[in-house]
Design an enzyme around this catalytic site. Structure first.
Site, mmCIF file in Angstrom:
data_model
loop_
_atom_site.group_PDB
_atom_site.id
_atom_site.type_symbol
_atom_site.label_atom_id
_atom_site.label_comp_id
_atom_site.label_asym_id
_atom_site.label_seq_id
_atom_site.Cartn_x
_atom_site.Cartn_y
_atom_site.Cartn_z
ATOM 1 N N LEU A 151 1.011 -1.239 -0.035
ATOM 2 C CA LEU A 151 -0.072 0.088 0.082
ATOM 3 C C LEU A 151 0.855 1.214 0.001
ATOM 4 C CD1 LEU A 151 -2.763 -1.053 2.784
ATOM 5 C CD2 LEU A 151 -2.866 -1.289 0.310
ATOM 6 N N ASP A 152 0.581 2.272 -0.516
ATOM 7 C CA ASP A 152 1.486 3.516 -0.805
ATOM 8 C C ASP A 152 1.342 3.801 0.698
ATOM 9 O OD1 ASP A 152 1.349 3.547 -3.492
ATOM 10 O OD2 ASP A 152 -0.299 4.919 -3.727
ATOM 11 N N LYS A 153 2.345 4.898 0.789
ATOM 12 C CA LYS A 153 2.639 5.270 2.605
ATOM 13 C C LYS A 153 1.468 6.001 2.960
ATOM 14 C CE LYS A 153 5.555 8.890 4.590
ATOM 15 N NZ LYS A 153 6.492 9.956 4.381
ATOM 16 N N THR B 248 -1.761 5.625 2.187
ATOM 17 C CA THR B 248 -3.044 4.707 2.190
ATOM 18 C C THR B 248 -3.050 3.805 3.505
ATOM 19 O OG1 THR B 248 -2.970 4.712 -0.175
ATOM 20 C CG2 THR B 248 -4.200 2.981 0.647
#
Length: 346
Positions: free
Chosen positions: A149-151, A153
């Site tokens: 997951l993106d930082k 998110t």
């Protein structure tokens, strides 16, 4: 021939192509210019990653032939980091056994070490929590990581704790649930509302031509174009008007592919970027000026992209049991939704 540092951009190396190099393969020539620091295979990876330009234009094909008189710039990679170290970082654990661990990742936590984030990541936390047995799974930099997951998110994420789980989960995520039991659902808060209650965005993604840290919808025939499909469904509209438009909307997104920034780019592509997304939706921030004063600041200053991994389902690699996990909205996401619910309908 290397160009003096004063003629090179910071973080880049520049090389002028002489007559003797005309017709030579780009990767072969760059490997010779940078030897012994970078191998030919490393050069090829850098080229495919979009970090090599000829006369300012990105070149993605390692076997491209050189032309005399051109200038080749190479984005110098970060030095290889040391093996990640254990760090005592608190984890919100939803499930754990001998094979895997499922966490509710908070926004702001980077999943694995990378440029600018060599410490303080989920991997550092997992090595501390799980011990040395995790360090050999899935490679040194990202032990046990089968998806990310993106930082900024938040939400559900599973990590393998041994080779059996790593292989099985990696295969499941690579298949994206097309033939198996994997199921993932994300909730996102968008500026405006998509034109249909449910839809599919089928648009290939590649590296942005203006910023190598960003992704963009690109022509299908481009060398770095990657097939990307997002299914969305509107969950709720906020501030509805008589003409059936709305100020914002809550949508559920399910991925048929798993490209970097896929939901963020695809929603922006259809004209409805995520609230708080400063990378793909910055221009929409001024829409908040239309809100009542007591709501405007919270929406305009939402500190991250409003994206939450709400649901994750998969088959346990050892027991064959179907496991299903849901993560409640974190406080900032929940507050944003509740704030938008206070918008009057016309």
């Amino acid at each position: 021939m290397s160009v003096p540092d004063s003629e090179a951009t910071a973080g880049l190396k520049a090389f002028a192509v002489g007559e003797d190099a005309a017709g030579t393969r780009l990767d072969q020539w760059l490997a010779a210019q940078t030897a012994p620091n970078l191998s030919r295979s490393r050069i090829q990876a850098i080229i495919r990653g979009g970090d090599v330009r000829i006369d300012g234009k990105v070149v993605l094909e390692p076997k491209s032939k050189l032309v005399a008189g051109t200038l080749v710039t190479l984005g110098m990679p970060e030095p290889e980091p040391a093996e990640p170290q254990a760090e005592a970082i608190e984890l919100a654990i939803l499930f754990e056994d001998d094979d895997l661990i499922v966490i509710d990742k908070p926004a702001g936590l980077v999943v694995h070490p990378g440029a600018g984030n060599w410490t303080g990541t989920l991997v550092n936390a997992l090595i501390h929590h799980c011990g040395d047995t995790l360090s050999g799974i899935g490679g040194v930099k990202r032990p046990g990581i089968v998806h990310r997951l993106d930082k900024e998110t938040s939400g559900v994420l599973v990590v393998a704790k041994n080779d059996l789980a790593h292989r099985a989960l990696s295969d499941a995520f690579a298949d994206h649930g097309r033939t198996g039991d994997l199921e993932r659902a994300y909730h996102a808060v968008l500026w405006g509302v998509p034109p249909r209650p449910a839809g599919i965005v089928d648009a290939p993604l590649g590296r942005s031509g203006t910023d190598r840290t960003k992704r963009a919808v690109v022509p299908e025939g481009r060398p770095d174009a990657r097939h990307a499909v997002t299914h969305y469904q509107i969950v709720e509209k906020f501030g509805g008007r008589a003409d059936a438009t709305a100020f914002a909307s809550l949508v559920e997104c399910r991925l048929e592919t798993g490209r970097t920034h896929q939901i963020r780019v695809h929603m922006g592509h259809i004209g409805h970027p995520l609230i708080g997304d400063q990378t793909y939706g910055r221009a929409f921030r001024t829409k908040a000026n239309k809100l009542p004063d007591d709501l405007k600041d919270l929406v305009a200053d939402f500190p991250r992209q409003a994206l939450h991994a709400r649901l994750l389902q998969f088959r346990h690699p050892r027991t064959d049991e179907i496991l299903r996990f849901e993560a409640a909205y974190p406080s900032d996401f929940a507050e944003l939704v509740e704030t938008l619910r206070r918008l009057p309908s016309e």
